[in-house]
Write an enzyme that holds these catalytic residues in place. Structure first.
Site, PDB file in Angstrom:
ATOM      1  N   HIS A   1      71.963 -46.356 -15.959  1.00 42.36           N
ATOM      2  CA  HIS A   1      72.394 -45.282 -16.859  1.00 42.36           C
ATOM      3  C   HIS A   1      71.270 -44.905 -17.800  1.00 42.36           C
ATOM      4  CE1 HIS A   1      73.611 -47.707 -20.695  1.00 42.36           C
ATOM      5  NE2 HIS A   1      72.741 -48.411 -19.997  1.00 42.36           N
TER       6      HIS A   1
ATOM      7  N   HIS B   1      80.415 -41.286 -22.108  1.00 39.05           N
ATOM      8  CA  HIS B   1      79.231 -41.876 -21.470  1.00 39.05           C
ATOM      9  C   HIS B   1      79.551 -42.196 -20.014  1.00 39.05           C
ATOM     10  CE1 HIS B   1      75.267 -43.701 -21.573  1.00 39.05           C
ATOM     11  NE2 HIS B   1      75.740 -44.683 -20.832  1.00 39.05           N
TER      12      HIS B   1
ATOM     13  N   CYS C   1      72.937 -38.953 -20.044  1.00 37.46           N
ATOM     14  CA  CYS C   1      73.737 -39.797 -19.142  1.00 37.46           C
ATOM     15  C   CYS C   1      74.343 -39.013 -17.976  1.00 37.46           C
ATOM     16  CB  CYS C   1      74.800 -40.552 -19.929  1.00 37.46           C
ATOM     17  SG  CYS C   1      76.129 -39.546 -20.634  1.00 37.46           S
TER      18      CYS C   1
END
Length: 349
Positions: A324, A312, A264
């Site tokens: 993402h 994240h 990520c």
């Protein structure tokens, strides 16, 4: 006759009751061994399995970000140690040049019938021996004081560099041990998640990873790629978004920063790097890179962060959506930011 008649034993007395008790105790032990019931635990539902897998992937991603941060520290410590070693080599070379010059002086003095004790000390090849003997050499010949003092300073500096390099080496080994621990944690979580996913049917696994063929989300997202200038607050933000769109469909690989795979924070770092902006490597450092913005102020190109541990990150593209790298098995994709608990946002400079 009645006196000789044997009395009838009750069915639950004597040997019979002992046998029954034995079976009862055995049954109780068996029941206790299996958790207090006589039935096996019910098989978890698909929803329960998915929830456990989600939690494991979140824990794995948190460990991945720690791994990324520690890896960065390892690389920095290694570069610093290499720099110290290079500097030590250069100073050793200069010291040898200075000692060669003193050697010429020593040769002349020896031929003249004597050798200054301080000069003998300066020509000592072992820095530790020099430092031990330096305190005893109180007088330096006036004619050679400057040259000898120069060698003294160089020896002291080399000793300092040697001590500093030793400290850096210790720090490097500590960071490498941390790196190995984080790596083991990530692998442990991912292995556990894969084991749980194997309990799902093929259709359930497909649905969990995106609801269709592996590249279906990527095809849909690519078809919606904006044409013409993006509505972003700056040309750099527009470039970062364009890069992220170009990464759609590429696999999630923990620790990867592109161009063929990403985790990520690796995706957001690479996207903004393509726009000429250098971001830190991890989610918990990227959130402090740039200006913090509220959810109501979000603009395309902003970094959006999730979970209480800021484990994240995605790249906001407008309309409540982001691009993402979700998790292993789920390639880079477009997703709503409401999919995960929102933790904050940053607008890179």
């Amino acid at each position: 006759m009645a006196a000789h008649r044997r009395s009838r034993q009750h069915p639950l007395t004597g040997p019979a009751v002992r046998t029954a008790a034995t079976f009862a105790l055995a049954g109780a032990a068996t029941t206790t061994a299996f958790g207090g019931t006589g039935h096996a635990e019910p098989r978890p539902t698909a929803a329960q399995i998915k929830a456990r897998v989600d939690r494991l992937y979140q824990e794995a991603e948190a460990a991945t970000e720690k791994y990324n941060g520690t890896k960065e520290q390892v690389e920095s410590a290694r570069r610093s140690l290499d720099s110290l070693r290079d500097e030590s080599a250069r100073r050793t070379e200069r010291l040898n040049t200075s000692r060669n010059a003193l050697g010429s002086i020593a040769t002349a003095q020896y031929r003249g019938g004597g050798l200054d004790p301080a000069l003998q000390l300066a020509l000592t090849s072992d820095p530790d021996e020099y430092l031990e003997r330096a305190a005893r050499a109180e007088r330096v010949g006036a004619g050679h004081a400057s040259a000898i003092a120069g060698v003294h300073r160089q020896l002291m500096e080399l000793a300092r560099l040697k001590a500093e390099a030793s400290e850096r080496m210790t720090a490097l080994e500590t960071r490498r041990a941390e790196l190995a621990r984080h790596k083991a944690t990530v692998r442990e979580k991912l292995t556990a998640a894969e084991s749980l996913l194997s309990e799902l049917t093929a259709e359930q696994r497909t649905a969990y990873n995106g609801g269709g063929p592996a590249d279906a989300p990527a095809r849909a997202d690519r078809s919606s790629t904006p044409r013409g200038p993006l509505q972003a607050p700056s040309s750099r933000a527009a470039q970062a978004i364009a890069y992220a769109y170009g990464a759609l469909g590429k696999p999630y690989v923990w620790g990867a920063t592109g161009p063929g795979a990403f985790d990520c924070s690796g995706l957001t770092q690479a996207a903004w790097r393509s726009a000429g902006v250098s971001l830190p490597r991890t989610t918990y450092t990227q959130i402090n890179a740039g200006r913090r913005v509220s959810r109501a102020q979000l603009a395309p190109g902003d970094l959006v962060f999730f979970y209480s541990g800021v484990s994240h990150v995605g790249l906001y593209i407008g309309g409540g959506r982001m691009i993402h790298a979700p998790r292993p098995g789920a390639p880079v994709r477009v997703a709503p930011i409401d999919q995960m608990p929102f933790a904050g946002a940053t607008r890179p400079a």
